[in-house]
Design a protein around this motif. Sequence first.
Motif, PDB file in Angstrom:
ATOM      1  N   LEU A 228      25.871  -5.088 -52.465  1.00  0.00           N
ATOM      2  CA  LEU A 228      25.865  -5.679 -51.115  1.00  0.00           C
ATOM      3  C   LEU A 228      25.687  -4.594 -50.055  1.00  0.00           C
ATOM      4  CD1 LEU A 228      28.733  -8.330 -51.423  1.00  0.00           C
ATOM      5  CD2 LEU A 228      26.322  -8.812 -51.013  1.00  0.00           C
ATOM      6  N   VAL A 229      26.362  -3.466 -50.229  1.00  0.00           N
ATOM      7  CA  VAL A 229      26.245  -2.368 -49.265  1.00  0.00           C
ATOM      8  C   VAL A 229      24.810  -1.864 -49.219  1.00  0.00           C
ATOM      9  CG1 VAL A 229      26.935   0.013 -48.759  1.00  0.00           C
ATOM     10  CG2 VAL A 229      28.658  -1.657 -49.441  1.00  0.00           C
ATOM     11  N   ILE A 230      24.201  -1.664 -50.398  1.00  0.00           N
ATOM     12  CA  ILE A 230      22.816  -1.159 -50.466  1.00  0.00           C
ATOM     13  C   ILE A 230      21.862  -2.124 -49.764  1.00  0.00           C
ATOM     14  CG2 ILE A 230      20.885  -0.674 -52.030  1.00  0.00           C
ATOM     15  CD1 ILE A 230      23.031   0.332 -54.055  1.00  0.00           C
ATOM     16  N   LYS A 231      22.029  -3.414 -50.021  1.00  0.00           N
ATOM     17  CA  LYS A 231      21.134  -4.407 -49.401  1.00  0.00           C
ATOM     18  C   LYS A 231      21.250  -4.401 -47.883  1.00  0.00           C
ATOM     19  CE  LYS A 231      20.705  -7.489 -53.368  1.00  0.00           C
ATOM     20  NZ  LYS A 231      21.176  -8.711 -54.036  1.00  0.00           N
ATOM     21  N   ASN A 232      22.422  -4.050 -47.370  1.00  0.00           N
ATOM     22  CA  ASN A 232      22.595  -3.985 -45.922  1.00  0.00           C
ATOM     23  C   ASN A 232      22.059  -2.685 -45.327  1.00  0.00           C
ATOM     24  OD1 ASN A 232      24.390  -6.241 -44.463  1.00  0.00           O
ATOM     25  ND2 ASN A 232      24.934  -6.146 -46.628  1.00  0.00           N
ATOM     26  N   LEU A 233      22.054  -1.607 -46.121  1.00  0.00           N
ATOM     27  CA  LEU A 233      21.526  -0.332 -45.634  1.00  0.00           C
ATOM     28  C   LEU A 233      20.005  -0.275 -45.717  1.00  0.00           C
ATOM     29  CD1 LEU A 233      23.967   2.229 -47.323  1.00  0.00           C
ATOM     30  CD2 LEU A 233      23.962   1.538 -44.928  1.00  0.00           C
TER      31      LEU A 233
ATOM     32  N   LYS B  43      30.417  -2.836 -58.766  1.00  0.00           N
ATOM     33  CA  LYS B  43      28.956  -2.935 -58.719  1.00  0.00           C
ATOM     34  C   LYS B  43      28.513  -4.014 -57.725  1.00  0.00           C
ATOM     35  CE  LYS B  43      24.958  -3.598 -61.723  1.00  0.00           C
ATOM     36  NZ  LYS B  43      24.403  -4.673 -60.902  1.00  0.00           N
ATOM     37  N   GLU B  44      29.229  -5.124 -57.685  1.00  0.00           N
ATOM     38  CA  GLU B  44      28.903  -6.212 -56.755  1.00  0.00           C
ATOM     39  C   GLU B  44      28.995  -5.724 -55.307  1.00  0.00           C
ATOM     40  OE1 GLU B  44      30.803 -10.444 -55.150  1.00  0.00           O
ATOM     41  OE2 GLU B  44      31.933  -9.153 -56.513  1.00  0.00           O
TER      42      GLU B  44
ATOM     43  N   ALA C   8      29.571  12.867 -54.182  1.00  0.00           N
ATOM     44  CA  ALA C   8      28.408  12.723 -55.073  1.00  0.00           C
ATOM     45  C   ALA C   8      28.766  12.054 -56.398  1.00  0.00           C
ATOM     46  CB  ALA C   8      27.803  14.093 -55.340  1.00  0.00           C
ATOM     47  N   GLU C   9      29.972  11.501 -56.500  1.00  0.00           N
ATOM     48  CA  GLU C   9      30.468  10.986 -57.785  1.00  0.00           C
ATOM     49  C   GLU C   9      30.351   9.463 -57.933  1.00  0.00           C
ATOM     50  OE1 GLU C   9      31.323  13.145 -60.126  1.00  0.00           O
ATOM     51  OE2 GLU C   9      30.818  14.718 -58.669  1.00  0.00           O
ATOM     52  N   LEU C  10      29.541   8.808 -57.142  1.00  0.00           N
ATOM     53  CA  LEU C  10      29.456   7.347 -57.221  1.00  0.00           C
ATOM     54  C   LEU C  10      29.012   6.883 -58.606  1.00  0.00           C
ATOM     55  CD1 LEU C  10      29.581   4.556 -55.871  1.00  0.00           C
ATOM     56  CD2 LEU C  10      27.223   4.898 -55.127  1.00  0.00           C
ATOM     57  N   TYR C  11      28.025   7.578 -59.169  1.00  0.00           N
ATOM     58  CA  TYR C  11      27.515   7.195 -60.488  1.00  0.00           C
ATOM     59  C   TYR C  11      28.627   7.228 -61.533  1.00  0.00           C
ATOM     60  CZ  TYR C  11      25.514   8.334 -65.060  1.00  0.00           C
ATOM     61  OH  TYR C  11      25.250   8.409 -66.397  1.00  0.00           O
ATOM     62  N   CYS C  12      29.402   8.308 -61.540  1.00  0.00           N
ATOM     63  CA  CYS C  12      30.503   8.436 -62.510  1.00  0.00           C
ATOM     64  C   CYS C  12      31.567   7.373 -62.251  1.00  0.00           C
ATOM     65  CB  CYS C  12      31.133   9.823 -62.417  1.00  0.00           C
ATOM     66  SG  CYS C  12      29.977  11.147 -62.809  1.00  0.00           S
ATOM     67  N   PHE C  13      31.780   7.047 -60.980  1.00  0.00           N
ATOM     68  CA  PHE C  13      32.814   6.087 -60.613  1.00  0.00           C
ATOM     69  C   PHE C  13      32.446   4.670 -61.082  1.00  0.00           C
ATOM     70  CE2 PHE C  13      34.312   2.965 -57.440  1.00  0.00           C
ATOM     71  CZ  PHE C  13      35.680   3.096 -57.621  1.00  0.00           C
ATOM     72  N   LEU C  14      31.158   4.327 -60.974  1.00  0.00           N
ATOM     73  CA  LEU C  14      30.741   2.960 -61.322  1.00  0.00           C
ATOM     74  C   LEU C  14      30.779   2.752 -62.835  1.00  0.00           C
ATOM     75  CD1 LEU C  14      27.799   2.500 -58.804  1.00  0.00           C
ATOM     76  CD2 LEU C  14      30.011   1.362 -58.735  1.00  0.00           C
TER      77      LEU C  14
ATOM     78  N   VAL D 143      23.291   1.000 -63.259  1.00  0.00           N
ATOM     79  CA  VAL D 143      24.204   1.601 -62.291  1.00  0.00           C
ATOM     80  C   VAL D 143      23.654   2.937 -61.794  1.00  0.00           C
ATOM     81  CG1 VAL D 143      26.505   2.577 -61.989  1.00  0.00           C
ATOM     82  CG2 VAL D 143      26.227   0.408 -63.162  1.00  0.00           C
ATOM     83  N   LYS D 144      22.953   3.666 -62.682  1.00  0.00           N
ATOM     84  CA  LYS D 144      22.336   4.925 -62.268  1.00  0.00           C
ATOM     85  C   LYS D 144      21.391   4.684 -61.088  1.00  0.00           C
ATOM     86  CE  LYS D 144      22.209   7.106 -66.866  1.00  0.00           C
ATOM     87  NZ  LYS D 144      21.304   7.555 -67.936  1.00  0.00           N
ATOM     88  N   LYS D 145      20.605   3.604 -61.185  1.00  0.00           N
ATOM     89  CA  LYS D 145      19.650   3.296 -60.120  1.00  0.00           C
ATOM     90  C   LYS D 145      20.375   2.911 -58.841  1.00  0.00           C
ATOM     91  CE  LYS D 145      15.314   0.972 -59.160  1.00  0.00           C
ATOM     92  NZ  LYS D 145      14.233   0.110 -59.650  1.00  0.00           N
ATOM     93  N   GLU D 146      21.471   2.175 -58.966  1.00  0.00           N
ATOM     94  CA  GLU D 146      22.220   1.762 -57.779  1.00  0.00           C
ATOM     95  C   GLU D 146      22.849   2.965 -57.083  1.00  0.00           C
ATOM     96  OE1 GLU D 146      24.816  -1.569 -58.290  1.00  0.00           O
ATOM     97  OE2 GLU D 146      23.070  -2.878 -58.119  1.00  0.00           O
ATOM     98  N   ALA D 147      23.336   3.923 -57.864  1.00  0.00           N
ATOM     99  CA  ALA D 147      23.901   5.133 -57.272  1.00  0.00           C
ATOM    100  C   ALA D 147      22.824   5.874 -56.483  1.00  0.00           C
ATOM    101  CB  ALA D 147      24.484   6.034 -58.354  1.00  0.00           C
ATOM    102  N   PHE D 148      21.628   5.996 -57.069  1.00  0.00           N
ATOM    103  CA  PHE D 148      20.513   6.645 -56.363  1.00  0.00           C
ATOM    104  C   PHE D 148      20.179   5.895 -55.078  1.00  0.00           C
ATOM    105  CE2 PHE D 148      15.880   6.094 -55.692  1.00  0.00           C
ATOM    106  CZ  PHE D 148      15.652   7.301 -55.043  1.00  0.00           C
ATOM    107  N   GLU D 149      20.048   4.570 -55.168  1.00  0.00           N
ATOM    108  CA  GLU D 149      19.674   3.779 -53.985  1.00  0.00           C
ATOM    109  C   GLU D 149      20.711   3.904 -52.874  1.00  0.00           C
ATOM    110  OE1 GLU D 149      19.056  -0.198 -55.418  1.00  0.00           O
ATOM    111  OE2 GLU D 149      16.907   0.141 -55.703  1.00  0.00           O
TER     112      GLU D 149
END
Length: 639
Positions: A342-347, A337-338, A378-384, A390-396
């Motif tokens: 970080l990846v989302i904040k950079n994108l 998740k960490e 498309a499996e990031l949510y399941c992976f986290l 985490v659902k919101k982070e997968a969407f973002e």
Amino acid sequence: MNLLEFYQTYPENYILCGSGGTGKTTSLLLLERELTGAMLNNKTVIPLYFKMNVWNRKRIRGNFLLDELCAFFNEAVRTDVVCKMLRESSEYLFLFLLDGVNELVDYCLENGMTVYECLENEIRELSSFSNVNIIMTSRREFSFYDPSIQEKFKKIEFEKLEKTQIDAYLKLSPTQWVAPEIHLKEELENPMFLKLFREIYERAPEEAMRLKSRNELLQKYFELDVLADSMEAHRDNIREIRRFLIHEILPKIALEVEKALLWINVDSEENKLRTLEYQSLLEQVLSETIIPQNMTKALIYQILPKLGIVDEQLEFSHETIREYLALCAFLETKNRKEVIDLVIKNLKYYPKFDKAAQFSRRCRHLDFAEFIYGELGAELYCFLAEEDEVKKEAFEFYYELAGLHEDLSENQKCVEIGWIAVEEMQKIKLTPLEQGTCYNFLYYCCNKEKKRDAYPLLEAAIKELENVPQYQKKQEEYKLTYGKIISNMGSYYYQRKEYEEALKWHKKALEFRKISLPNRVMDSYRTIMSDYFCMKQYEKGYETYREAVKKTQPDALFLVRAIGCELCLLKEKKEENLEKQILEELPVQIERVVELAVSNRRMNVGVLKDLQKKLEELEAWTELQELVKEYRTKIEEYL
């Protein structure tokens, strides 16, 4: 003609663009090697090679290149003395080779300037010297804050390999080539991945033919331990320890470096990359890893540098290798998740920052994000984990990744990832305004291809905005979103060539913007102009132009469309007074289009090419011939 021959024939300033592995660094190193001491225009060439990402670890005080040169000569040498040498030398041509400007992280320094602004200042000064040429490389198009600097550089795009070149390198017949062409077409158009594929194919041809992605290609390359074959001494004895280092140690080191790079854009004051040291990081990683009984730390310290994958400055042999190894560690770490955060904040796109500046920032870690997407789909949510946060982070993650591919005009990926973001949005709770904004933006992303109708996303966006509380409807965000949605309704019908319906929606958007968003009315005038043009109602298109210039400042795209309507009116030979009026206005319009198109940090090539075609037709009018000739020459030079 290769780059060396090209530069020797046309010695100027260049920026070399291409994806990772296309040969940019190799080309610069070739120039450095072959041109050192060579004569060019009666001057001795002195190439000066700089790996730009090393400054991510340094404390920058204002100068990059000049400080480095001062230190090379003598730390006591002043910058002005070095500048004088560069400026006044009649015997030498100084060739600055700046490798990987896109790898330089842009952030605010103690002096209030950004890293890129400091670099620009130096490039501005150096490029003014007649004895200096600059060649830069960048994975993606690099943009300057100052457009006048952009004009001093000519862009060279590294093209993808053609099928005949790939076949020749692999020495495969067309019948043998079926499987990799289907699965790895994009990857094998890249020289580095093509080389890796051939090395795998030579050892395990059947396995090579089954590879389907870049991730699988790199995984198989390390699984087969291809690098071990190049180490002659004690090769069999060290194979086990090599595998341990490649699969257990190097990925963890790579992930720590990747996280430190990601962190700089999040908090530039806490540059974690500066505090990372090879020895201490290796000790930390070893302390967290179970070491096999037949291995010692001393042996690990001895073998690791010999792999040639990472050096003691924590520089990897290639960014792509670091990103892949970091992915391997990411898939195993507990702190997933960490990393994703970080990846989302950079994108992320931040409206308050300069658009072109953040284009470079957002692209900086796109390749690592793509490695994650390539592995998880498309499996990031399941992976986290199945938690609301985490659902919101997968969407973002998918939302921002689709948005960046939309900026890059990479339509296939944009659509594919955009629809995943739509699915992920169903799993989270957002306010009606947030939902409407997201649906509208995802319409942009998903409407790039017509395999699946994206119109329901616009309908969902409008439905969500109906539920927005009255107090929010007075806010700027609501006004912007609503204006975009009703304009997009028009664009939807425009694409279907239902121009009457498109015009109805575009006029509705214009009326709304006149009242609520006067600074955005140009967007509506532009679409209305296109509607009239496609309906062959050129006079109404011209009337739209006349109305627009009274109310707002026209942009380059609008003016080009106006010129299109005017050209059609001239061909129709309408009233003499109207023709005279158009011929008087055209010179000002043409000059303004060129001025606006080249003042953008990312030059508006599409507008210039469109204008170029219209100028060819306008040359038929005697009154415009001289002007047309002048601007056709200017545009050719820019392009």
